[in-house]
Scaffold this active site. Structure first.
Site: not given
Length: 470
Positions: A251, A420
């Site tokens: 991502c 994250l």
């Protein structure tokens, strides 16, 4: 236990896993730092030794049909080692911090059972990184994989379980869900002590709605700026590395690249020399129709080779081209290339200066990816800091390939992870690169200050506010 859990077969199955996991966690609750660190060393070695890493990389690609061998091998061989190296000397047992100025002592305590979600895009290293983060805090972990990678997940977890037993600890510190389902994953999130969610937006939302304290991650849609001070050869190479790593399964892969107009043509040529294919307006239409179906990303193109995407889009891709460059002008739903593509497809924009780059970055990420990360190639500290100050982002990577950098790497000081946090911008509780420190409880011991603080006078505390409010 409620009647629903007693009578619901899925809930009962998950409860049995939780009970096993909790019993194993209790056995290491009083482990020393040395014992904990021995465990996580063994867990990583069991899956990251060269022959095993090769086997896992091949298995992951064969089962998931996502990414490529080189990318998977790097993650299971190198990323797991780097993560271990990043945390091995951290103190996670007993007193972990002393604040002498405030006379505070912080003591680490385990959370208990971690319920972890593992995505189909990174199913090789995610279970390992989450497992060692959990055990570093003296927790146990149950890992719910994406169905597309359930065999890989079980294989990896079984190798870690074998290593744990050889170290004298209970195998059930790590438990894989072998036959995953949405219902089973939801039940895991309800019954565990903390959720560590990496996956699609719907699953992260479910984690936050489970009633269990959850650490989720936001949508990635990295935007990269190249200004007029950048080393263009270096930038082009690193953008290619990031865009094509594991066929953009990450991502954090570069989704939009913003070039200052003064270096636009030169930088575009360098990107093409690195393997980028500049699509024509007609090819752009066909590529858009291939990437999205009914306004949703077509899963058939996710983390696939450029040749396969070109074939699906009826594009005659020249030999040596490994990613697509799509000229774009706008952002938002009417400009789908401005969003996350999870493929070797990159939108390219022209901007006048850093102010226009900041405005466009914010516009793109207001559509998708707000809070996740952005990057810049520049040696102008004013531009770098202006971008950092004025964007709603948790991470700004400077002169680094985005995908292998913002989750931590040997060339930077970011904590190593595959989780994250994106802060409130991305609907998350944290901005952190999530590690073991997010998977513990902390007891604060407060002793009296040697010299008590003295409350200042009103004149010192309030200053000219007193007069201004008369």
């Amino acid at each position: 236990m409620s009647a629903e859990i007693v009578t619901n077969p899925v809930a009962l199955e998950v409860k049995e896993l939780i009970d096993r996991s909790r019993a194993a966690q209790a056995q290491i609750e009083n482990y020393t730092q040395a014992q904990v660190d021995e465990l996580i060393r063994a867990m990583v070695w069991a899956v990251a030794k060269p022959d095993m890493a090769e086997k896992i990389a091949r298995m992951t690609v064969e089962e998931s049909q996502l990414g490529n061998y080189d990318g998977k091998y790097l993650k299971i061989f190198r990323k797991t080692r780097a993560t271990l190296y990043d945390i091995i000397n951290d103190k996670s047992v007993g007193i972990i911090e002393e604040d002498k100025a405030r006379n505070l002592i912080k003591i680490a305590k385990p959370v208990g059972v971690i319920g972890a979600l593992s995505p189909s895009t990174n199913p090789e290293a995610t279970p390992v990184i989450k497992a060692i983060s959990a055990v570093k805090g003296r927790n146990s972990i149950i890992i719910a994989p994406h169905p597309r990678a359930k065999l890989t997940n079980k294989f990896i977890c079984d190798r870690m379980r074998e290593a744990i037993v050889k170290m004298g600890a209970p195998a059930d510190l790590v438990i894989p869900i072998e036959a995953p389902s949405v219902e089973k994953t939801n039940e895991l999130m309800k019954q565990c002590d903390r959720v560590l969610a990496t996956g699609g937006g719907a699953m992260v939302t479910a984690a936050y709605s489970s009633g269990t304290p959850a650490l989720g991650v936001g949508v990635g849609n990295a935007v990269i700026t190249v200004d007029n001070t950048a080393d263009l050869d270096d930038a082009a190479e690193k953008i290619r590395i990031s865009k094509t790593l594991d066929l953009a399964a990450s991502c954090s892969s570069d989704n939009s690249v913003l070039l200052f107009e003064s270096i636009y043509d030169k930088m575009l040529h360098k990107l093409e020399a690195q393997g980028g294919y500049l699509v024509s307006p007609e090819e752009k239409k066909r590529l858009q129709a291939t990437l999205w179906e009914d306004d949703h990303l077509n899963t058939a193109i996710v983390a696939q080779p450029a040749e396969k995407i070109a074939s699906l889009a009826n594009i005659d891709l020249p030999e040596g081209k490994t990613f697509f460059i799509v000229p774009e002008t706008g952002a938002g739903p009417d400009y789908p290339f401005s969003g996350e593509k999870l493929s070797v497809v990159m939108a390219l924009y022209r901007v006048k200066n850093i102010d226009e780059a900041i405005a466009l970055t914010n516009t793109i990420q207001a559509y998708q990816g707000q809070g996740h990360s952005c990057g810049i190639y520049s040696v102008n500290d004013d531009n770098i800091m202006k971008l950092a100050m004025q964007t709603k982002t948790s991470r700004v990577m400077v002169n680094q390939p985005q995908a292998p950098s913002n989750s931590g790497n040997l060339w930077n000081g970011m904590r190593q992870t595959f989780s994250l946090g994106c802060g409130s911008w991305g609907g998350n509780a944290t901005n952190n690169n999530i590690t073991w420190r997010d998977l513990i409880n902390e007891t604060w011991v407060s002793k009296p200050l040697a010299t008590p603080k003295v409350l200042p006078s009103d004149e010192e505390l309030f200053g000219d506010v007193i007069e201004r409010l008369k």
